[in-house]
Design an enzyme around this catalytic site. Structure first.
Site, PDB file in Angstrom:
ATOM      1  N   VAL A 414      10.368  -4.586  -2.372  1.00 24.84           N
ATOM      2  CA  VAL A 414       9.954  -5.696  -1.505  1.00 24.84           C
ATOM      3  C   VAL A 414      11.180  -6.501  -1.071  1.00 24.84           C
ATOM      4  CG1 VAL A 414       7.669  -5.809  -2.564  1.00 24.84           C
ATOM      5  CG2 VAL A 414       9.498  -7.287  -3.445  1.00 24.84           C
ATOM      6  N   LYS A 421       9.672 -11.158  -5.472  1.00 30.77           N
ATOM      7  CA  LYS A 421       9.745 -10.096  -6.480  1.00 30.77           C
ATOM      8  C   LYS A 421       8.961 -10.485  -7.740  1.00 30.77           C
ATOM      9  CE  LYS A 421      14.079  -7.957  -4.933  1.00 30.77           C
ATOM     10  NZ  LYS A 421      13.559  -6.644  -4.546  1.00 30.77           N
ATOM     11  N   HIS A 464      18.654   1.747  -7.367  1.00 35.10           N
ATOM     12  CA  HIS A 464      19.114   1.281  -6.052  1.00 35.10           C
ATOM     13  C   HIS A 464      19.386   2.469  -5.133  1.00 35.10           C
ATOM     14  CE1 HIS A 464      22.598  -0.494  -3.502  1.00 35.10           C
ATOM     15  NE2 HIS A 464      21.462  -0.605  -2.862  1.00 35.10           N
TER      16      HIS A 464
END
Length: 738
Positions: A414, A421, A464
């Protein structure tokens, strides 16, 4: 005679079937034993009058994955030993003779007087493909997955066993140069169309087809050994040759900026070799190969892009005491561009995906992105129509968090906002199974502080991804202060499942990749504010080895996102944490000029509509520069150095800060994550191959002129004083998980 890596069986027709099958390995690779045994087999079959011809094939799924590049490390060590004990001439001669051995073995196949046929049952790359090229006949099994090619240039080398001589004698020069300089493997159909192989047959008929060619009177002479042989593109000094080579040089310069000795050597090998008889041409190739083998670029690229990447892909950093995990179903919360892309690559790997967003319409848009990507793949021939239906059936878009009840892993993608978050974490935890691992795809916010909003911090980890997810091969896995081994192992196993390369980093703002690439982008902004022409900034960055200029990269990332990150950093760490002049520039670009980057077709560049020309630097940029410098007064080499040094010194800081604990991850991560000049081997290899002492001196020189962003950390000063390297001081553990 019995062999370790090969089995030789001669049938009643006198045809010897040589089957390559290295024990204990899933793929054949060209190692010292295979080279020696192949040499012995050629001698044995040539001398045996009962042998009328030879077929070489593989017992494994693939024919050969290429050379065992760790063997080259041994050759370089032997070179260093002879150099120390004797002199450079003796060392060069030894390396030339050693590196040429395989080339001579292949030439002995070609001139054995016996017809050799290669029965290519699967993947044949590098030295494996060179074996097939020296055979008088090449037949491949029908297999849509099979790829043939010479990818050596991608690890700083080139085909040194005849590849640069046989390919341009089989294929028109332009196609030959593309094969050699790009290193991209081709399908068997493309290989046949290019004349690299002679036939394609069903797998069951492969060996029979090769034997039938021999029985049918197959000639034991290569085309280039026949009298009157003509090159496919005509002589070098012909009209066609003159159209090819001068233009080829220009393209080479444009693509490489002369940073890659192997690519330059390929150009020379082909140009010189095509003017010579084959044996002299092969000798020229071997001389260039020996020279490239000694280059620091080859050493750096082999280490990072082959050996280290292989080790990381095999799980070098995976906790050893955690049983293997297999994710079957994942949830991605946030179906925007990043989340939708994560969902797509997961579904492509065969996982079931739940795509959650604030409402059904937003979730459906995420699935529509996957549909668009797979349809583009089908158009390009990289996927079949049936693949789209299967892939899309695996993606379920929804606004209902209850869909989390049976997933094995949750990835949050998000908006980069702590409150958003935290709300997402709270809603997700109400529906997740108790043992499920939760991952955040945050690109900058520290994982440890994000995990404070999560009940079981041991099950919270950072995963990530880099944009565009479909193309970028790197995934950064971030260990928070309380991240447990199961969470780390699950994240690593998932990344391997989706076919990407993981690096593990400890927590900090920006982690590893964004800390370094942020410095690169900021340096471009600094140069802009100094008054350096924008075109010069972009071109010097590419000359230094970066794939795109910093201004272009800012546009790709989005200028408004860069400004948001700046403001968040300032809010968290205070005004001294950012450069006020750069913030002022971004505020002007984003808030006053409405230039957000590529996403709204205007940033540092103007972007025309698709199909209506190329992007160009915005003419209004000069009005935003406080002054304009004369480009003729600027030092190009220093500009190039600034781009690489500012990233490398930040990478050294991440080691000092214990964000990076394994130099392999800094090097592989910097090349795959943000394209740090691949010829250097990565950010830490750039320092190691320059030498810490010389690098620190360069840092101080730049620090005196441009400020503290070039100040070397204490760790580097210490390493310089002791003559240490990162790979010496922080030697990676070689043991890898299966």
């Amino acid at each position: 005679m019995a062999y370790k890596n090969f089995k030789v069986e001669t049938d009643s027709d006198g045809i010897a079937l040589v089957t390559w099958d290295i024990p204990g390995r899933s793929m054949n690779v060209l190692d010292e034993t295979s080279t020696s045994e192949l040499d012995a087999i050629v001698k044995e079959t040539t001398a045996d009058a009962a042998v009328k011809g030879v077929v070489i094939t593989s017992a494994k799924e693939a024919f050969c994955a290429g050379a065992d590049l760790s063997m080259l490390e041994g050759m370089n060590q032997a070179y260093a030993k002879v150099l120390q004990e004797q002199d450079e001439t003796a060392a060069n001669q030894m390396l030339f003779e050693q590196s040429r051995r395989f080339s001579l073995v292949l030439r002995s196949i070609e001139t054995s007087g016996k017809p050799w046929a290669a029965a290519i049952n699967g993947l044949a790359l590098g030295g494996g493909f060179e074996i097939t090229l020296c055979c008088h006949y090449r037949v491949a099994a029908e297999n849509p997955k099979t790829r043939l090619g010479l990818p050596e240039v991608k690890v700083g080398l080139f085909p040194g066993a005849g590849g640069t001589q046989r390919v341009p004698r089989l294929v028109p020069p332009q196609d030959a140069m593309t094969i050699l300089l790009k290193g991209d493997p081709v399908t068997v159909e493309k290989a046949k169309a290019l004349n690299l192989i002679h036939a394609i047959v069903p797998a069951a008929d492969l060996v029979k087809a090769a034997k039938d060619w021999i029985k049918g009177g197959g000639k034991a002479v290569a085309p280039w050994d026949e009298k009157g042989f003509k090159l496919p593109g005509g002589p070098v000094f012909s009209k066609a040759g003159m159209m090819m080579f001068p233009a080829g040089n220009a393209i080479y310069r444009r693509e490489t900026y002369d940073n890659y000795p192997a690519a330059r050597a390929i150009m020379s090998c082909v140009y010189e070799g095509l003017q010579l008889p084959i044996d002299a041409a092969l000798r020229v190739e071997s001389r260039y190969f020996t020279s490239v083998l000694r280059s620091k670029e080859a050493a750096a690229m082999i280490r990072s892009l082959f050996l280290s990447m292989q080790e990381l892909n095999k799980g070098a950093r995976r906790p050893k005491d955690v049983a293997p995990t297999k994710v079957k179903k994942i949830a991605v919360i946030g179906a925007g561009f990043m989340g939708a892309s994560v969902g797509y690559v997961s579904a492509r790997a065969g996982l079931d995906v739940v795509l959650i967003d604030r409402d059904q319409e937003s979730a459906d848009k995420g699935k529509a992105h996957a549909q668009k990507v797979i349809e583009e793949q089908i158009k390009k021939g990289r996927a079949k129509p049936g693949d789209a239906d299967a892939l899309l059936a695996r993606i379920t878009p929804t606004a209902d968090y209850a869909a989390l009840k049976d997933v094995d892993l949750v990835i949050e993608a998000v908006f980069e906002d702590r409150k958003v978050k935290a709300d997402t974490f709270a809603r997700a935890q109400e529906h997740m199974k108790p043992d499920v691992i939760f991952a955040s795809n945050t690109s900058t916010l520290p994982i440890t502080s994000l995990a404070e909003s999560f009940k079981e911090q041991g099950k919270f980890v950072g995963i990530h991804f880099f944009s565009p997810v479909e193309k970028m091969m790197l995934v950064e896995i971030i260990k928070g202060k309380n991240t447990g081994d199961l969470a780390l192992a699950t994240a690593l196993d998932y990344v391997r499942q989706i076919g990407k390369t993981p690096i593990v980093v400890n927590d900090s703002r920006g982690f590893f990749a964004n800390r370094c690439v942020g410095r690169y982008v900021a340096e471009g902004n600094e140069m802009f504010l100094e008054g350096i022409p924008p075109a010069m900034i972009e071109n010097c960055a590419k000359m230094a080895g970066m794939p795109v200029g910093p201004l272009s990269l800012s546009d790709e990332v989005a200028l408004d996102l860069g400004l948001k990150i700046m403001k968040a950093t300032e809010a968290d760490l205070g005004p001294n944490a950012i450069n006020p002049d750069q913030k002022k520039l971004m505020v002007e670009m984003v808030e006053n000029q409405g230039r957000l980057g590529r996403k709204n077709s205007k940033g540092f560049y103007d972007y025309p509509e698709k199909g209506k020309g190329q992007k160009s630097l915005w003419p209004g940029l000069s009005a935003l520069q406080p002054k304009q410098l004369d480009p003729d007064t600027l030092d190009i080499e220093e500009l190039k150095q600034r781009f690489l040094v500012v990233q490398a010194v930040e990478a050294a800081r991440t080691v000092e800060d214990h964000v990076i604990t394994d130099p392999r991850e800094a090097d592989v991560g910097s090349i795959l994550g943000f394209g740090f000049a691949p010829f250097t081997g990565g950010t830490l290899s750039y320092i190691d191959f320059m030498g810490a002492k010389k690098f620190v001196e360069l840092c101080h020189k730049l620090e005196a002129k441009y400020g503290s962003r070039f100040t070397p950390p204490k760790l580097l000063e210490e390493m310089a004083a002791k003559g240490e390297t990162f790979y010496g001081r922080f030697a990676p553990k070689k043991a890898a998980a299966a």
